[in-house]
Enzyme design. Structure first.
Site, mmCIF file in Angstrom:
data_model
loop_
_atom_site.group_PDB
_atom_site.id
_atom_site.type_symbol
_atom_site.label_atom_id
_atom_site.label_comp_id
_atom_site.label_asym_id
_atom_site.label_seq_id
_atom_site.Cartn_x
_atom_site.Cartn_y
_atom_site.Cartn_z
ATOM 1 N N LYS A 1 0.699 10.375 21.123
ATOM 2 C CA LYS A 1 -0.599 9.709 21.303
ATOM 3 C C LYS A 1 -0.989 9.472 22.763
ATOM 4 C CE LYS A 1 -1.421 7.797 16.850
ATOM 5 N NZ LYS A 1 -1.775 6.723 16.004
ATOM 6 N N ASP B 1 -27.650 13.537 6.470
ATOM 7 C CA ASP B 1 -27.726 14.833 7.149
ATOM 8 C C ASP B 1 -26.630 15.786 6.718
ATOM 9 O OD1 ASP B 1 -25.641 13.509 8.247
ATOM 10 O OD2 ASP B 1 -26.413 13.451 10.286
ATOM 11 N N ASP C 1 -27.840 6.573 6.224
ATOM 12 C CA ASP C 1 -26.619 7.077 6.806
ATOM 13 C C ASP C 1 -26.527 6.472 8.212
ATOM 14 O OD1 ASP C 1 -24.526 8.813 6.519
ATOM 15 O OD2 ASP C 1 -25.490 10.355 7.725
ATOM 16 N N ASP D 1 -24.318 14.273 1.645
ATOM 17 C CA ASP D 1 -25.430 13.407 1.246
ATOM 18 C C ASP D 1 -26.311 14.039 0.178
ATOM 19 O OD1 ASP D 1 -24.762 11.451 3.168
ATOM 20 O OD2 ASP D 1 -25.655 12.673 4.722
#
EC number: 7.2.2.13
Length: 1023
Positions: A487, A717, A376, A721
């Site tokens: 934005k 984590d 990861d 996963d």
């Protein structure tokens, strides 16, 4: 994603009367395949009217209570179905009857069988077989309890999912708001969430106000994601108008319609996927199984051969059966089960000291045989904190210091432009340090605010001193917070500098939007008109920083003229009454989640150890590629297809993919690939990055690597996963940032979340594999001097040279500590410079090891034992030639006048004392030759003189086995308890020449192996 998926997985499959198991298995596989597919939903594409028609929900009054009750009865509660767990007693039984233990149990049963045959046929049967059976059973039970205790420390997967499930939910029913238990939420319910809440089910957002959710546990994106009613992406995981079950709402409020509940939610599917995956057999378990096959084969072959031989030699049927059982049992290495368990436990403890917590003992070795690591990105390869990486001001890019201890580069902090830029970054920023952290280093302080603003806050605090004081000097008057339509974020402050106008407007946001609002630019503290040349310079800098995978923000300011905006002017942010165009552009600041310091080195070590590191992340491809280059997953000089296309200035489609060593695969491309196409990518590219992947795709990537024959380690984590962690040969979770779920699914936990710790784990795993080989070679060698006395006893009809009790004293007494001490042996060469072992060819126990232990060293040991045996009997008057055929009279308790070579007569009692003295001496001889065996087992290729005797435990083992042998021989009362008698000191020395011979023989063998690598000796004897 049909309504039934997930739920019906736990209902018994419709099976015909014959109990067709195949149908059941097929259904389970189909369900798992269904779960592995991408999330398919269309609710994010529907308009509000279509939603109203689909769910029958009044968008202002919600469902009626009666309708909600009906749906609840139909769908069941909004909760995750717990998986079928393995009961503790079954786990315990697996430890008691699995693998190696089975061999010992069979041995024990055979012993009891032999004893019962003897008890039924003889008047005064010997109790040896009974003792042996009891001891074998005890060994299995004690070792089983020990392994069970070691592994019982880890608990079940799903319970941690339960902690993630929200308890209460705010719904609107019959037009009234009510707080209900989250389990009662049904499809079609109108739900409200606010900052701090957990999302109670999968929601389609119909209205929102500044709502942001933290999807990191699901998708791995560390930034909070905006949620609004807008349909922004075909992919339901990426669109803004869906909020997912059990993710957190960080700020703002939102209202939505429940579209999925319980197991049918995206999180529910992952849970079902993780719990439904079968973890395969660990490599070490497969090795031990292979070893048992070899040992059993040898035992049965010897047993049956001698059974037939004893019948030819005219023994009775019963005697032949007892011999058969005796030989099979003698082949069982009783102490080995305990040795292997203790060696693995010691390594697990050693790894825990190096921040690797191993949950499953066998996983210790798996990491050593790993050939592919799928890692990861966020938090494992990177520090998991946004950090300012670069600034662009005065028309040049400056590098910031991203190291963890601020030991890196610094830039010119005296420029007037930098002072203006840092002022905007500090003022136009809502992040604040949490209280009472003044004595902590700045980078370690906790911040309230989003990741980018925290990064700016820490950077300015480090460079320019207290931001808090700056904000007190420039008091804020009004602000417009950031929103997704315009934005930018803007605030107006009082300016304490009397030489300048009294109001300062500062703004930050998306660089292109900020630049559009500017007409001038600040260069070296002077304002200049923004011409095309400078706009190009901006564009180049923006592209360069963006190409580094960094998140870029633009900054500008404007001093508001005093005549228009006198002191006390009422600024209005709703109906804007101040300029937000023609501002002065100051600069860019870019941020990245930087790689951890130790990672590039660790990736380099993996590469030299022949391990392929693949990055799998939910992040953007550009960022992923930048980090991959930063940590060396894509090494310097290796290009992707896109790089080659850019260099040759041709379209990507014209580049041959095989020319590129590296490749970056986007999740959306992966979705449309067949498994053959994925296999091609994994086979032909050495450096691979998968970006924007979903949890299901992580699983598909792991399975793809396993199809290539790789042993795969996966790090992760997030909840997302957990299926991949469970499927991998070894799952590695993060101890600090990891969710409970990922920790449960994993086999190993990195306590410091650092990828570099994995490399330590690989090293330890490879070392334990080498050392287990040595341990087994040492233990098996003494099998031959234990079996041969029994075989000669049958063939030559001589008095028994070595008894059952003495064999147990060797296997469970003198050999245990030395065998375990080999686990502490240091590596012979750099084990991180060789390729990972091939599980198909490089076995823990191979034919060469058996041939060395049984055929060569073991035979020399047996000669040493027999030499001692013949010396003692000769000293007592029985010359070797006289012993042949003596057994029948010797063992007959009614004959009290057996003559020796000199005509002396021996009673039964006297004969037995001499026999038991021989047993003791044979036992001591085995200990003496095992000294040499222990020393030669320290190395497989190097000379012992190169390796040295640094292993203190091994030296202790040598003394321990000698002391134990002396104790058993000389302790008063042993003659009664174990039938072991004191020896003359000279009898200890009979085996010394054989011990020396073993040492010299093996040193010469290793010398030839080193001088002629790949030669005949290496092929035949290097295990």
């Amino acid at each position: 994603m049909g309504k039934g998926v997930g739920r019906d997985k736990y209902e018994p499959a419709a099976v015909s009367e014959q109990g067709d198991k195949k149908g059941k298995k097929g259904k389970k596989d189909r369900d798992m395949d269904e779960l592995k597919k991408e999330v398919s939903m269309d609710d994010h594409k529907l308009s509000l009217d279509e939603l109203h028609r689909k769910y029958g929900t009044d968008l202002s009054r919600g469902l009626t209570s009666a309708r909600a009750a009906e749906i609840l009865a139909r769908d069941g509660p909004n909760a995750l179905t717990p998986p079928p767990t393995t009961p503790e007693w079954i786990k315990f039984c697996r430890q008691l009857f699995g693998g190696f233990s089975m061999l010992l149990w069979i041995g024990a049963i055979l012993c009891f069988l032999a004893y019962s045959i003897q008890a039924a046929t003889e008047e005064e049967p010997q109790n040896d077989n009974l003792y042996l059976g009891v001891v074998l059973s005890a060994v299995v039970i004690i070792t089983g309890c020990f392994s069970y205790y070691q592994e019982a420390k880890s608990s079940k997967i799903m319970e941690s999912f339960k902690n993630m499930v929200p308890q209460q939910a705010l719904v609107i029913r019959n037009g009234e708001k009510m707080s209900i238990n989250a389990e009662e939420v049904v499809v079609g319910d109108l739900v409200e969430v606010k900052g701090g809440d957990r999302i109670p089910a999968d929601l389609r957002i119909i209205s929102a106000n500044g709502c942001k959710v933290d999807n990191s546990s699901l998708t791995g994106e560390s930034e909070p994601q905006t949620r609004s009613p807008d349909f922004t992406n075909e992919n339901p995981l990426e669109t803004r108008n869906i909020a997912f079950f059990s993710t957190n709402c960080v700020e703002g409020t939102a209202r939505g319609i429940v579209v999925y509940t319980g197991d049918r939610t995206v999180m529910g599917r992952i849970a079902t996927l993780a719990s439904g995956l079968e973890g395969g057999q660990t490599p070490i378990a497969a090795e031990i199984e292979h070893f048992i096959h070899i040992i059993t084969g040898v035992a049965v072959f010897l047993g049956v051969s001698f059974f037939i031989l004893s019948l030819i030699l005219e023994y009775t049927w019963l005697e032949a059966v007892i011999f058969l059982i005796g030989i099979i049992v003698a082949n069982v290495p009783e102490g080995l089960l305990a040795t292997v368990t203790v060696c693995l436990t010691l390594t697990a403890k050693r790894m825990a000291r190096k921040n690797c917590l191993v949950k499953n003992l066998e996983a210790v070795e798996t990491l050593g045989s790993t050939s592919t690591i799928c890692s990861d990105k966020t938090g494992t390869l990177t520090q998991n904190r946004m950090t300012v990486a670069h600034m662009w001001f005065d028309n040049q890019i400056h590098e910031a210091d991203t190291t963890e201890n601020q030991s890196g580069v610094s830039f010119d902090k005296t420029s007037a432009t930098w002072l203006a830029l840092s002022r905007i970054a500090g003022l136009c920023n809502r992040a604040v340090f949490q209280a009472n952290q003044e004595n902590l280093p700045i980078l370690k302080r906790a911040v309230a605010g989003d990741a980018s603003e925290s990064a700016l806050l820490k950077c300015i605090e480090l460079c320019c001193g207290s931001v808090k004081e700056m904000r007190e000097r420039y008091a804020k008057i009004v602000e417009i917070p950031f929103n997704s339509t315009n934005k930018y974020q803007l605030s107006i402050h009082k300016n304490p500098n009397t030489s300048e106008p009294q109001h300062l407007l500062v703004m930050k946001g998306a660089p292109e939007r900020i630049l559009d609002r500017c007409s001038s630019i600040l260069l070296h503290g002077k304002e200049q008109p923004l011409d095309e040349e400078l706009k190009d310079a901006f564009q180049n800098a923006y592209l360069e920083l963006g190409g580094l995978g960094e998140r870029v923000l633009g900054f500008c300011h404007l001093f508001l003229p005093d005549e228009q905006f006198p002191e006390g002017f009422q600024f209005d942010t709703d109906d804007v009454n101040f300029p937000i165009d023609n501002l002065c552009f100051v600069g860019l600041i870019s941020m990245i989640d930087p790689p951890r310091a130790a990672v590039p080195d660790a990736v380099g070590k993996c590469r030299s150890a022949g391990i392929k590191v693949i990055m799998v992340t939910g992040d953007h491809p550009i960022t992923a590629k930048a980090i991959a280059k930063g940590v060396g997953i894509i090494s310097e000089g290796n290009e992707t297809v896109e790089d080659i296309a850019a260099r040759l200035n041709i379209p990507v489609s014209q580049v041959n993919p095989r020319d590129a060593k590296a490749c970056v695969v986007h999740g959306s491309d992966l979705k449309d690939m067949t498994s053959e196409q994925l296999d091609d990518i994994l086979k032909y590219h050495t450096e691979i990055v998968f970006a924007r992947t979903s949890p299901q795709q992580k699983l598909i990537i792991v399975e793809g690597c396993q199809r290539q024959g790789a042993i795969v380690a996966v790090t992760g984590d997030g909840v997302n996963d957990s299926p991949a962690l469970k499927k991998a040969d070894i799952g590695v979770a993060m101890g600090i940032a990891g969710s409970d779920v990922s920790k449960q699914a994993a086999d190993m936990i990195l306590l410091d979340d650092n990828f570099a710790s994995i490399v330590t784990g690989v090293e330890e795993g490879r070392l334990i594999f080498d050392n287990l080989k040595k341990s087994i070679a040492y233990t098996l060698t003494s099998n031959i001097p234990e079996i041969t006395p029994f075989l000669i006893f049958i063939i030559a009809n001589i008095p028994l040279p070595l008894g059952t009790v003495t064999i147990l004293c060797i296997d469970l007494g003198t050999d245990m500590v030395p065998a375990i001490s080999l686990a502490y042996e240091q590596a012979e060469s750099d084990i991180m410079k060789r390729q990972p072992r091939n599980p198909k060819t490089d076995k823990l126990v191979n034919e060469r090891l058996i041939s060395m232990a049984y055929g060569q060293i073991g035979m020399i040991q047996a000669l040493g034992g027999f030499f001692t045996y013949f010396v003692i009997l000769a000293e007592n008057g029985f010359l070797p030639i006289h012993l042949l055929g003596l057994r029948v009279d010797w063992d007959d308790r009614w004959i009290n006048d057996v003559e020796d070579s000199y005509g002396q007569q021996w009673t039964y009692e006297q004969r037995k004392i001499v026999e038991f003295t021989c047993h003791t001496a044979f036992f001591v001889s085995i200990v003496v030759v095992q000294w040499a065996d222990l020393v030669i087992c320290k190395t497989r290729r190097n000379s012992v003189f190169q390796q040295g005797m640094k292993n203190k435990i091994l030296i202790f083992g040598l003394f321990e086995e000698t002391a134990l042998a002396a104790f058993l021989s000389y302790c008063p009362g042993m003659g009664v308890a174990l039938r072991m008698y004191p020896l003359k000191p000279t009898w200890w020395f009979c085996a010394f020449p054989y011990s020396l011979l073993i040492f010299v023989y093996d040193e010469v063998r290793k010398l030839i192996i080193r001088r002629r690598p790949g030669g005949w000796v290496e092929k035949e004897t290097y295990y």
